[in-house]
Design a protein around this motif. Structure first.
Motif, PDB file in Angstrom:
ATOM      1  N   UNK A   1      13.786 -20.845   7.635  1.00  0.00           N
ATOM      2  CA  UNK A   1      15.145 -19.932   7.832  1.00  0.00           C
ATOM      3  C   UNK A   1      15.073 -18.632   7.343  1.00  0.00           C
ATOM      4  N   UNK A   2      14.473 -18.304   6.013  1.00  0.00           N
ATOM      5  CA  UNK A   2      14.281 -17.108   5.434  1.00  0.00           C
ATOM      6  C   UNK A   2      13.553 -16.253   6.350  1.00  0.00           C
ATOM      7  N   UNK A   3      12.504 -16.705   6.857  1.00  0.00           N
ATOM      8  CA  UNK A   3      11.725 -15.704   7.789  1.00  0.00           C
ATOM      9  C   UNK A   3      12.627 -15.600   9.062  1.00  0.00           C
ATOM     10  N   UNK A   4      13.543 -16.178   9.552  1.00  0.00           N
ATOM     11  CA  UNK A   4      14.281 -15.821  10.680  1.00  0.00           C
ATOM     12  C   UNK A   4      15.356 -14.892  10.070  1.00  0.00           C
ATOM     13  N   UNK A   5      15.970 -14.902   8.953  1.00  0.00           N
ATOM     14  CA  UNK A   5      16.826 -13.867   8.242  1.00  0.00           C
ATOM     15  C   UNK A   5      16.067 -12.461   8.231  1.00  0.00           C
ATOM     16  N   UNK A   6      15.029 -12.643   7.909  1.00  0.00           N
ATOM     17  CA  UNK A   6      14.002 -11.399   7.625  1.00  0.00           C
ATOM     18  C   UNK A   6      14.147 -10.502   8.897  1.00  0.00           C
ATOM     19  N   UNK A   7      13.762 -11.339  10.005  1.00  0.00           N
ATOM     20  CA  UNK A   7      13.438 -10.744  11.284  1.00  0.00           C
ATOM     21  C   UNK A   7      14.879 -10.342  12.057  1.00  0.00           C
ATOM     22  N   UNK A   8      16.114 -10.762  11.408  1.00  0.00           N
ATOM     23  CA  UNK A   8      17.270 -10.253  12.093  1.00  0.00           C
ATOM     24  C   UNK A   8      17.491  -8.741  11.546  1.00  0.00           C
ATOM     25  N   UNK A   9      18.611  -8.090  12.321  1.00  0.00           N
ATOM     26  CA  UNK A   9      19.019  -6.884  11.729  1.00  0.00           C
ATOM     27  C   UNK A   9      19.675  -6.919  10.301  1.00  0.00           C
ATOM     28  N   UNK A  10      19.693  -6.158   9.602  1.00  0.00           N
ATOM     29  CA  UNK A  10      20.621  -6.000   8.327  1.00  0.00           C
ATOM     30  C   UNK A  10      21.981  -6.336   8.838  1.00  0.00           C
ATOM     31  N   UNK A  11      22.899  -7.054   7.901  1.00  0.00           N
ATOM     32  CA  UNK A  11      23.989  -7.352   8.299  1.00  0.00           C
ATOM     33  C   UNK A  11      24.874  -6.153   7.866  1.00  0.00           C
ATOM     34  N   UNK A  12      24.476  -5.364   6.895  1.00  0.00           N
ATOM     35  CA  UNK A  12      25.420  -4.020   6.635  1.00  0.00           C
ATOM     36  C   UNK A  12      24.454  -2.940   6.190  1.00  0.00           C
ATOM     37  N   UNK A  13      24.799  -1.533   6.262  1.00  0.00           N
ATOM     38  CA  UNK A  13      23.844  -0.699   5.906  1.00  0.00           C
ATOM     39  C   UNK A  13      23.602  -0.593   4.273  1.00  0.00           C
ATOM     40  N   UNK A  14      24.781  -1.088   3.564  1.00  0.00           N
ATOM     41  CA  UNK A  14      24.485  -0.844   2.491  1.00  0.00           C
ATOM     42  C   UNK A  14      24.564  -2.284   1.340  1.00  0.00           C
ATOM     43  N   UNK A  15      24.187  -3.208   2.037  1.00  0.00           N
ATOM     44  CA  UNK A  15      23.828  -4.385   1.691  1.00  0.00           C
ATOM     45  C   UNK A  15      22.369  -4.563   0.956  1.00  0.00           C
ATOM     46  N   UNK A  16      22.291  -5.600   0.145  1.00  0.00           N
ATOM     47  CA  UNK A  16      20.958  -5.786  -0.275  1.00  0.00           C
ATOM     48  C   UNK A  16      19.878  -5.893   0.703  1.00  0.00           C
ATOM     49  N   UNK A  17      18.663  -5.513   0.401  1.00  0.00           N
ATOM     50  CA  UNK A  17      17.361  -5.571   1.184  1.00  0.00           C
ATOM     51  C   UNK A  17      16.809  -6.909   0.987  1.00  0.00           C
ATOM     52  N   UNK A  18      17.057  -7.876   1.645  1.00  0.00           N
ATOM     53  CA  UNK A  18      16.573  -9.204   1.651  1.00  0.00           C
ATOM     54  C   UNK A  18      14.904  -9.244   1.555  1.00  0.00           C
TER      55      UNK A  18
END
Length: 285
Positions: A49-66
């Protein structure tokens, strides 16, 4: 919880691309435990699940870099004050006196603690000079600590350590002399902190200063590089050490069979030097 081969490789590639560190099969067992905090913070159930989130576009421009959070969690920040004391004792016993003799005219020493983690090594160096204040009176001592981890560098800059951390490697006399106990932990004294500066830096990147160093400590960092990356790191370190300076590696590390940019020093474990000598400062492009 098993880690699938595909997910493990993606995580390993991420770590290597950002730090140069090679996540070997022998370290595979600790991936889940290292990332447990990220799972909790983001409501993630497993590595896939983490890898899927890493592949997804960032949720916000100023959010944390997963991705950076993952890298930070996988880095090994193990360190303590005066680590490997028998080896460290060679600094005030042999290496620093020899450098003092070579630099008597300039009365200046520049030292780089590469891969300094949360700062204990760099602060240990500062304590050495303070405890020999009379010997170094009139000298300019510049100590730079760098690490690829932003989180580690922030901790180092704070100079604040827990009871457990401050007891590792320090005697009671040193604790009372160089630290102040506060409600938040043990704070490094202003005298020690003034001697050290920290910055985030990858040793595979550009040199962290304009001039080369008299002494570079890079201990237990190269262990995590594959052979090709280790050779590249040695090339970078060779650019950072003066022709008559020293490189200090960890107790289990050596240059032999890995590079021709350094050779072992006579009768000094863990210390190496460029094969040629000279006293002229070299500017780093």
């Amino acid at each position: 919880m098993d880690v699938s081969e595909a997910s493990f490789q993606i995580i390993a590639d991420l770590l290597e691309s950002r730090t140069g560190q090679h996540l070997t099969e022998s370290r595979r067992w600790r991936v889940n435990s290292a990332l447990a905090g990220i799972f909790r913070a983001h409501g993630i159930s497993n590595i896939d699940q983490l890898v899927c989130l890493l592949a997804a576009p960032p949720r916000t421009l100023d959010g944390p870099d997963l991705a950076q959070e993952v890298v930070e969690a996988l880095l090994n920040n193990e360190t303590y004050f005066f680590r490997d004391k028998p080896t460290f004792d060679q600094l005030p016993g042999e290496i620093l006196p020899e450098l003092a003799e070579r630099r008597q005219g300039a009365r200046r020493l520049s030292i780089w603690s590469a891969g300094c983690s949360t700062g204990q090594e760099a602060y240990s160096l500062a304590m050495l000079f303070i405890e020999q204040a009379e010997r170094w009176q009139g000298w300019t001592i510049d100590i730079l600590g760098t690490d690829v981890s932003h989180r580690a560098i922030e901790a180092a800059r704070s100079g604040l350590y827990s009871q457990f951390e401050v007891q590792r490697g320090l005697g009671v006399t040193q604790m009372l002399r160089h630290f102040e106990e506060t409600e938040r932990g043990w704070q490094v004294s202003p005298e020690v902190r003034r001697m050290v500066r920290f910055q985030q830096h990858n040793i595979l990147g550009a040199h962290p200063g304009r001039m080369a160093f008299d002494l570079v400590l890079c201990r237990n960092v190269l262990l995590y590089f594959d052979r090709r990356t280790r050779a590249e790191a040695f090339d970078r370190l060779a650019q950072a050490v003066l022709p008559d300076g020293f490189l200090m590696l960890g107790a289990g590390e050596t240059v032999v069979g890995h590079t021709e940019r350094f050779v072992p020093t006579s009768r000094r474990a863990s210390f190496f030097e460029p094969p040629s000598s000279g006293a002229a400062l070299r500017k780093i492009a």
